[in-house]
Design a protein around this motif. Structure first.
Motif, PDB file in Angstrom:
ATOM      1  N   GLY A  50     -11.670  49.512  -4.116  1.00  0.00           N
ATOM      2  CA  GLY A  50     -10.502  49.219  -5.139  1.00  0.00           C
ATOM      3  C   GLY A  50     -10.615  50.157  -6.352  1.00  0.00           C
ATOM      4  O   GLY A  50     -11.458  50.867  -6.476  1.00  0.00           O
ATOM      5  N   SER A  51      -9.506  49.962  -7.018  1.00  0.00           N
ATOM      6  CA  SER A  51      -9.170  50.850  -8.107  1.00  0.00           C
ATOM      7  C   SER A  51      -8.627  50.278  -9.188  1.00  0.00           C
ATOM      8  O   SER A  51      -8.525  50.721 -10.521  1.00  0.00           O
ATOM      9  N   ALA A  52      -8.382  48.900  -9.394  1.00  0.00           N
ATOM     10  CA  ALA A  52      -7.843  48.488 -10.267  1.00  0.00           C
ATOM     11  C   ALA A  52      -8.685  46.797 -10.612  1.00  0.00           C
ATOM     12  O   ALA A  52      -7.773  45.771 -10.826  1.00  0.00           O
ATOM     13  N   SER A  53      -9.802  46.600 -10.109  1.00  0.00           N
ATOM     14  CA  SER A  53     -10.410  45.429 -10.434  1.00  0.00           C
ATOM     15  C   SER A  53     -11.967  45.621 -10.336  1.00  0.00           C
ATOM     16  O   SER A  53     -12.452  46.638  -9.974  1.00  0.00           O
ATOM     17  N   TYR A  54     -12.719  44.580 -10.685  1.00  0.00           N
ATOM     18  CA  TYR A  54     -14.154  44.421 -10.644  1.00  0.00           C
ATOM     19  C   TYR A  54     -14.172  43.424  -9.573  1.00  0.00           C
ATOM     20  O   TYR A  54     -13.357  42.111  -9.714  1.00  0.00           O
ATOM     21  N   VAL A  55     -14.983  43.510  -8.514  1.00  0.00           N
ATOM     22  CA  VAL A  55     -15.103  42.625  -7.328  1.00  0.00           C
ATOM     23  C   VAL A  55     -16.489  42.491  -7.131  1.00  0.00           C
ATOM     24  O   VAL A  55     -17.478  43.434  -7.231  1.00  0.00           O
ATOM     25  N   CYS A  56     -16.861  41.133  -6.948  1.00  0.00           N
ATOM     26  CA  CYS A  56     -18.462  40.949  -6.747  1.00  0.00           C
ATOM     27  C   CYS A  56     -18.418  39.613  -5.790  1.00  0.00           C
ATOM     28  O   CYS A  56     -17.563  38.711  -5.573  1.00  0.00           O
ATOM     29  N   ARG A  57     -19.729  39.474  -5.141  1.00  0.00           N
ATOM     30  CA  ARG A  57     -20.128  38.257  -4.373  1.00  0.00           C
ATOM     31  C   ARG A  57     -20.173  37.016  -5.371  1.00  0.00           C
ATOM     32  O   ARG A  57     -20.572  37.477  -6.591  1.00  0.00           O
ATOM     33  N   ALA A  58     -20.157  35.948  -4.783  1.00  0.00           N
ATOM     34  CA  ALA A  58     -20.723  34.741  -5.527  1.00  0.00           C
ATOM     35  C   ALA A  58     -21.031  33.691  -4.572  1.00  0.00           C
ATOM     36  O   ALA A  58     -20.547  33.620  -3.486  1.00  0.00           O
ATOM     37  N   THR A  59     -21.894  32.689  -5.020  1.00  0.00           N
ATOM     38  CA  THR A  59     -22.325  31.746  -4.072  1.00  0.00           C
ATOM     39  C   THR A  59     -21.895  30.514  -5.087  1.00  0.00           C
ATOM     40  O   THR A  59     -22.277  30.247  -6.183  1.00  0.00           O
ATOM     41  N   THR A  60     -21.368  29.611  -4.161  1.00  0.00           N
ATOM     42  CA  THR A  60     -21.189  28.060  -4.818  1.00  0.00           C
ATOM     43  C   THR A  60     -22.389  27.187  -5.020  1.00  0.00           C
ATOM     44  O   THR A  60     -23.554  27.612  -4.366  1.00  0.00           O
ATOM     45  N   LYS A  69     -12.667  38.344  -8.006  1.00  0.00           N
ATOM     46  CA  LYS A  69     -12.183  39.730  -8.299  1.00  0.00           C
ATOM     47  C   LYS A  69     -11.329  39.406  -9.693  1.00  0.00           C
ATOM     48  O   LYS A  69     -10.723  38.402  -9.854  1.00  0.00           O
ATOM     49  N   VAL A  70     -11.622  40.212 -10.445  1.00  0.00           N
ATOM     50  CA  VAL A  70     -10.914  40.323 -11.787  1.00  0.00           C
ATOM     51  C   VAL A  70     -10.100  41.488 -12.104  1.00  0.00           C
ATOM     52  O   VAL A  70     -10.612  42.772 -11.876  1.00  0.00           O
ATOM     53  N   GLY A  71      -8.990  41.561 -12.145  1.00  0.00           N
ATOM     54  CA  GLY A  71      -7.993  42.484 -12.460  1.00  0.00           C
ATOM     55  C   GLY A  71      -8.180  43.339 -13.640  1.00  0.00           C
ATOM     56  O   GLY A  71      -8.488  42.660 -14.805  1.00  0.00           O
ATOM     57  N   VAL A  72      -7.865  44.614 -13.745  1.00  0.00           N
ATOM     58  CA  VAL A  72      -8.047  45.500 -14.959  1.00  0.00           C
ATOM     59  C   VAL A  72      -6.782  45.334 -15.780  1.00  0.00           C
ATOM     60  O   VAL A  72      -5.662  44.810 -15.473  1.00  0.00           O
ATOM     61  N   PRO A  73      -6.748  45.561 -16.896  1.00  0.00           N
ATOM     62  CA  PRO A  73      -5.649  45.667 -17.966  1.00  0.00           C
ATOM     63  C   PRO A  73      -4.287  46.624 -17.244  1.00  0.00           C
ATOM     64  O   PRO A  73      -4.453  47.247 -16.442  1.00  0.00           O
ATOM     65  N   GLY A  74      -3.003  45.737 -17.181  1.00  0.00           N
ATOM     66  CA  GLY A  74      -1.960  46.342 -16.460  1.00  0.00           C
ATOM     67  C   GLY A  74      -1.803  46.082 -14.875  1.00  0.00           C
ATOM     68  O   GLY A  74      -0.866  46.466 -14.282  1.00  0.00           O
ATOM     69  N   HIS A  75      -2.599  45.283 -14.502  1.00  0.00           N
ATOM     70  CA  HIS A  75      -2.962  45.002 -12.806  1.00  0.00           C
ATOM     71  C   HIS A  75      -3.240  43.433 -12.661  1.00  0.00           C
ATOM     72  O   HIS A  75      -4.073  43.202 -12.298  1.00  0.00           O
ATOM     73  N   ASP A  76      -2.294  42.781 -13.222  1.00  0.00           N
ATOM     74  CA  ASP A  76      -2.359  41.287 -13.030  1.00  0.00           C
ATOM     75  C   ASP A  76      -2.369  40.790 -11.543  1.00  0.00           C
ATOM     76  O   ASP A  76      -1.851  41.579 -10.714  1.00  0.00           O
TER      77      ASP A  76
END
Length: 309
Positions: A50-60, A69-76
């Protein structure tokens, strides 16, 4: 909590955004904490790509694996959430949550990307095209009408080449612009909802067989817009830079175009034209936010593909 570590291309993109990008990075720990509370998950390690977000694993809370996944500014992520929600797991990853306030999505956990599988190009290309056929089954009303992709890419290429000091070989630039002109205004009867970035890093294997993944893979990170299916088919052929150098580069790409066109029912010449235009536009785009080392091979291989045989 310190700001999470970002992938190199994401860092480069944020660096080009100045204080806005730096503020986003500083605020990211708080955003992740808010998402943990909203979705009742525990955040895990970051994931590559990826080049426009932060991506990580998560557990319920009940132990189910997810990806945030969280988008960076300008990439909703509005279009991405729209496509994933409409697909319901057919051709795409399952969507479990969308938070517009923090520009984040919660999706199913999948296996390592096709790009990491070591599959030879012909095998990977076949898997991508088979997965595209499933993804293209989305109804057109899943996304709103948009601009003509060929027109927008033409403008992008002209603008970036000028702003970057004309790094593009003049023959490559002329060919890319000629392809853009020829591709504009495709037959609306063939329009589908496109993924928009169907490369091997965006195709991941499902963890259990399901009807919506006949080839065993689904897509993540859709751009989600209406257009010519040959566009997606061309993007499939964009990222094989290490295989497209030397005197036989054109012959190899021609064979791949035949393979893609046959498996997707698209026009071979349009697939080839889109693949070339995407190669040039991607090289310039990646270079524009400071990743010249990544962008250069796209432009260099474009020149190889024009070399006289």
């Amino acid at each position: 909590m310190t700001a999470p570590r970002l992938q190199p291309l994401t860092r480069a993109k944020l660096a080009g955004q100045g204080e806005e990008g730096a503020a986003w990075h500083r605020d990211l720990p708080g955003v992740l904490a808010a998402l943990e509370e909203r979705w009742q998950v525990a955040m895990g390690r970051p994931l590559p790509g990826g080049s426009a977000s932060y991506v990580c694993r998560a557990t319920t809370r009940d132990g189910q694996e997810r990806v945030v996944k969280v988008g960076v500014p300008g990439h909703d992520l509005v279009a991405e959430a729209r496509v994933l929600g409409a697909a319901g797991g057919r051709g795409y990853a399952l969507l479990h949550g969308h938070d517009p306030e923090h520009d984040a999505v919660l999706v199913e956990s999948l296996g390592p990307a096709l790009a990491q599988s070591g599959a030879p190009p012909e095998r990977a290309i076949a898997l991508l095209t088979d997965t595209l056929r499933e993804a293209w089954r989305l109804p057109l009303d899943a996304v709103p009408p948009g601009e003509d992709k060929a027109v927008s890419l033409r403008a992008l290429v002209v603008d970036l080449d000028e702003r970057l000091g004309r790094p593009t070989d003049r023959r490559v630039l002329r060919a890319a612009l000629a392809h853009a002109d020829a591709l504009a205004g495709h037959d609306p009867a063939t329009t589908v909802v496109l993924h928009g970035d169907a490369h091997p890093g965006n195709a991941l294997p499902v963890t259990a067989p399901r009807e919506g993944a006949p080839a065993g893979y689904v897509f993540v990170d859709p751009d989600g817009f209406r257009g010519d299916p040959a566009y997606d088919a061309g993007v499939v052929l964009r990222d094989w830079c290490s295989h497209l150098t030397g005197p036989d580069a054109r012959t190899r790409l021609d064979g791949w175009c035949d393979l893609v066109a046959e498996r997707t029912g698209t026009d071979r010449d349009r697939v080839r034209a889109w693949a070339f235009l995407e190669r040039v536009s991607t090289g310039l785009y990646v270079t524009s936010f400071g990743a010249e080392r990544v962008g250069r091979p796209f432009l260099e291989t474009a020149a190889h593909l024009l070399a006289r045989r």
